[in-house]
Design an enzyme around this catalytic site. Structure first.
Site, short mmCIF file in Angstrom:
data_model
loop_
_atom_site.label_atom_id
_atom_site.label_comp_id
_atom_site.label_asym_id
_atom_site.label_seq_id
_atom_site.Cartn_x
_atom_site.Cartn_y
_atom_site.Cartn_z
N GLU A 86 -18.78 12.66 -14.59
CA GLU A 86 -18.25 11.97 -13.43
C GLU A 86 -17.02 12.64 -12.81
O GLU A 86 -16.83 12.58 -11.60
CB GLU A 86 -17.89 10.51 -13.81
CG GLU A 86 -19.09 9.66 -14.16
CD GLU A 86 -20.02 9.46 -12.98
OE1 GLU A 86 -19.53 9.40 -11.83
OE2 GLU A 86 -21.24 9.36 -13.20
N SER A 345 -16.61 -43.90 -47.50
CA SER A 345 -15.89 -43.82 -48.78
C SER A 345 -15.44 -42.41 -49.15
O SER A 345 -15.02 -42.17 -50.28
CB SER A 345 -16.79 -44.35 -49.90
OG SER A 345 -17.12 -45.70 -49.69
#
Length: 773
Positions: A86, A345
């Site tokens: 690039e 419980s």
């Protein structure tokens, strides 16, 4: 002379150049301030497992797969390949390459069409940040933005921005999203051939689509590889390998594992979430939950949630919020692991462990399981039955409610609230001023996450670690919940298999690892809980309906525990090699089987019990008293009225008033102390009658049209045979112990008194209002 003029010209030129450059620099700074760089980028939320594999991700608001590529994921190969293709002068230009612009201008001019571009990597980043049509004005703006980027970021960061924004076809942006969706890889694991193939797609995204145009992509890829060879960017061997590599990639799908946890993390706003989820365990657990709930739908039970914690690392390795996230009919997207529910419980093990640490109880301490009333609060056992004398161990094994409430009364509910607050029970902390004794039976709010984290403390010598599902979280905060000795006692009790909450229909336990577990069922049978643990894992299971509808068949023992066992069978199959060892601060002693206290000379039956030295009570057993009675055992004497001769001494068991009342009510024979000498005028000290009905301090509403009488009930000591009732200081009735009386009160404050035949008195006050009901 000419030399002097030339020097002046050069100086003037330099001067103007400096002034011009300074002006341009100041102008740039001004424009940079007026037009700030639009570099706020939204990235996809990504969730990874404990191995770094992507297990879930979410689109950005503009419907893009834009996963942030971290700096460490930009490998040298990726960096080298992208720069070579690039922008080979990337590291030397200031954002705009004037030579490339000049070359492109003349090249396009000669051919009378656009054949070559001059955009640098920095300019491409600028265009991605601020897209626009390709014209002269936008090119100028793009160049300005490129200078801004170079001013704000270094080259590595600009390359990172490029790799995060470059389009790869469709709604895929950034090399990380492309690497994952096309190659199922991280960017730092891409080969030279794969990187080159990806790099050519942004130039022709419509005609070069991976999965559709792979042959064309390979042809273009190979052209660039040959160019790399000519420019000697890579070795001949590297190029040959890349040329020979086939391209079979197609666009894949983003997985959506651990959906509830993933969504929760997305809401927190983090871009990359490195979780501690073990994907293999997660998928197995999800499957077990889905299959199990499918079988329970015939009972109208439609959902379940599971949390699994690794006890060694204190990390959550599996997190299932519902039986099926995609099931919209039964609220599948509700997170059951985080929903606030009544815990039933499940808090009892913590309560008893705290009582052990306070020296209030030991496993063999004997308690009474008979009706009690605490200012109007009268708890009942799950089966609505009473068991008389029981041990603490038995109370926890059978999850009895009344002994638990008594223990909390003994301990003080404020201490339990504080302990739960220390363990991040947010709803308990929020409601701490409203909570009372009922919280131990589920009268508070908690979540499966919180409960599972609490029980993990029992697998870590009583130390609570904040459960984490992110690798970046440092496990530094820890809280001592209970002592190692108390933990060991609880673990021994909860690991027994001859318990009433062991599911009768569960047969596949031959190879199941040894675990300790506690069940719980909320009021109205809306929530079934089962939390279990061993040395390796803590597993929390909730089963129920998100709608809160109660189900008659729903209970922790019969519904939640089988799923818990299935998970442990899968998670830690046939592992019985490790179990918790007895700590040094936990020792064994002999105690009286009737009380659980240190034996006295009169104690005949002795048993062994765990205790904590210097903490557990050293009280001697005192459940027997010597009474002077007549030869025929008709009456008893005190020291004030005992005759000089004609009496004998006999040992009687001391029975609490509430226990005596229960024995009388159930017609259970026990050794009663004979009626005290009626001629004795001595007023005794000791336990006055306990008025259990009406409840002291309460307001009673009575129907004006049809007033119902209030019941008078009291509990007395073992040496009492008759009681006397007074209403507002006026004698009302006498009765034998255990008999119930009734009266219709006047409106307003009412004083009720009860005196036993030893002269001991108890007063209470109530408020009575007559209303139209």
């Amino acid at each position: 002379m000419n030399s002097r003029l030339t020097s002046k010209k050069i100086f003037r030129l330099l001067k103007y150049s400096f002034i011009g450059s300074l002006f341009l620099f100041i102008l740039f700074l001004l424009l940079n301030w007026i037009f700030p760089l639009p570099d706020k980028i939204e990235y996809s939320t990504v969730i990874t497992d404990n191995k770094g594999e992507v297990i879930n991700a979410y689109l950005t608001r503009d419907e893009k797969w834009r996963m942030k590529t971290e700096l460490e994921q930009i490998s040298p190969l990726l960096r080298k390949t992208i720069v070579a293709k690039e922008d080979k002068y990337f590291y030397s230009h200031p954002g705009v390459n004037p030579f490339a612009i000049t070359r492109a201008f003349f090249k396009n001019l000669l051919r009378m069409k656009r054949t070559s571009g001059a955009s640098t990597i920095t300019m491409q980043v600028a265009r991605a940040l601020e897209p626009g049509k390709r014209n002269i004005l936008n090119k100028i703006r793009e160049s300005f933005r490129a200078f801004q980027l170079e001013w704000k970021y270094d080259k590595t960061e600009i390359l990172q921005l490029y790799l995060n924004l470059v389009p790869y076809g469709g709604n895929i942006e950034g090399v990380k999203a492309a690497a994952f969706l096309y190659f199922k890889k991280s960017p730092d694991h891409l080969s030279l051939a794969e990187i080159t193939a990806l790099s050519i797609i942004p130039n022709r995204p419509s005609s070069l689509v991976i999965g559709k145009n792979n042959d064309h992509i390979v042809a273009e890829r190979n052209k660039w590889l040959q160019k790399f060879t000519n420019e000697k960017i890579f070795t001949k061997k590297e190029i040959e390998d890349a040329l020979a590599e086939p391209l079979t990639a197609t666009r894949g799908m983003v997985p959506h594992y651990a959906p509830h946890l993933s969504y929760q993390l997305k809401q927190q706003g983090n871009i990359l979430n490195k979780t501690t989820i073990d994907l293999n365990t997660q998928l197995k657990t999800e499957k077990l939950v889905e299959d199990y709930v499918r079988a329970q739908r015939l009972r109208n039970i439609k959902n379940a949630a599971v949390v699994i914690i690794d006890n060694k690392s204190h990390r959550i390795v599996s997190y299932v919020g519902s039986s099926d996230f995609n099931d919209t009919t039964d609220g599948g997207q509700v997170n059951g692991a985080k929903a606030i529910r009544q815990p039933g419980s499940t808090l009892k093990p913590l309560l008893y462990a705290m009582c052990f640490d306070e020296g209030l109880l030991t496993p063999k301490t004997v308690m009474t399981d008979v009706p009690v009333n605490y200012e109007g609060y009268a708890p009942e056992n799950y089966d609505r039955k009473f068991n008389g004398y029981i041990t603490t161990e038995y109370a926890l094994e059978h999850s009895l409610n009344i002994p638990a409430v008594k223990s909390l009364k003994l301990l003080g509910h404020e201490k339990l609230i504080q302990k739960l607050s220390d363990c991040n029970f947010r709803q308990v902390q929020k409601d701490k001023r409203k909570l009372g004794l009922s919280m131990i039976l589920g009268g508070c709010g908690t979540t499966l996450e919180e409960l599972t984290g609490l029980f993990a403390a029992f697998a870590n010598d009583g130390i609570y670690y904040v459960p984490s599902f992110l690798q970046d979280d440092s496990i530094t905060r820890k809280t001592r919940v209970v002592s190692p000795a108390a933990v060991y006692m609880i673990n021994e009790i909860l690991s027994k298999v001859n318990r009433p909450d062991f599911p009768l229909n569960w047969t596949a336990t031959e190879r199941m690892p040894k675990i300790a577990w506690k069940t719980g069922t909320s009021y109205g049978r809306r929530d079934a809980w089962s939390i279990g643990y061993n040395t390796n894992y803590t597993v929390g299971v909730w089963v129920g309906n998100f709608s809160g509808v109660g189900i008659a068949d729903l209970s922790g023992a019969t519904i939640a525990t089988p799923l818990l066992f299935k998970i442990f069978n899968t998670l830690d199959y046939d592992n019985d090699k490790e179990w918790f060892s007895q700590p040094k601060d936990c020792e064994i002693r002999q105690v009286c089987s009737e009380t659980g206290f240190i034996p006295s000379p009169h104690c005949a039956n002795l048993i062994t019990d765990y205790f904590i030295p210097l903490v557990s009570s050293t009280k001697e057993c005192n459940n027997r008293q010597e009474i002077m009675i007549s030869p025929g055992e008709e009456i008893s004497y005190c020291k004030a009225c005992v005759p000089a001769t004609g009496y004998k001494k006999k040992s009687y068991k001391s029975i609490e008033p509430e226990m005596q009342a229960w024995l009388e009510e159930h017609q259970i024979a026990y050794q009663k102390i004979p009626l005290h000498n009626p001629d004795c005028e001595m007023i005794f000290k000791g336990s006055a009658p306990v008025i259990s009905s009406p409840a002291n301090g309460l307001e009673y509403l009575i129907n004006k049209k049809d007033p119902e009488p209030l019941q008078l009930v009291c509990k007395t000591a073992n040496d009492v045979s008759k009681v006397y009732w007074y209403i507002d200081n006026k004698f009302y009735k006498s009765s034998n112990t255990g008999e119930k009386q009734f009266f219709v009160p006047n409106e307003g404050p009412v004083k009720i008194s009860c005196t036993d035949d030893k002269g001991r008195n108890r007063d209470i006050k109530i408020i009575v209002k007559y209303v139209n009901l």
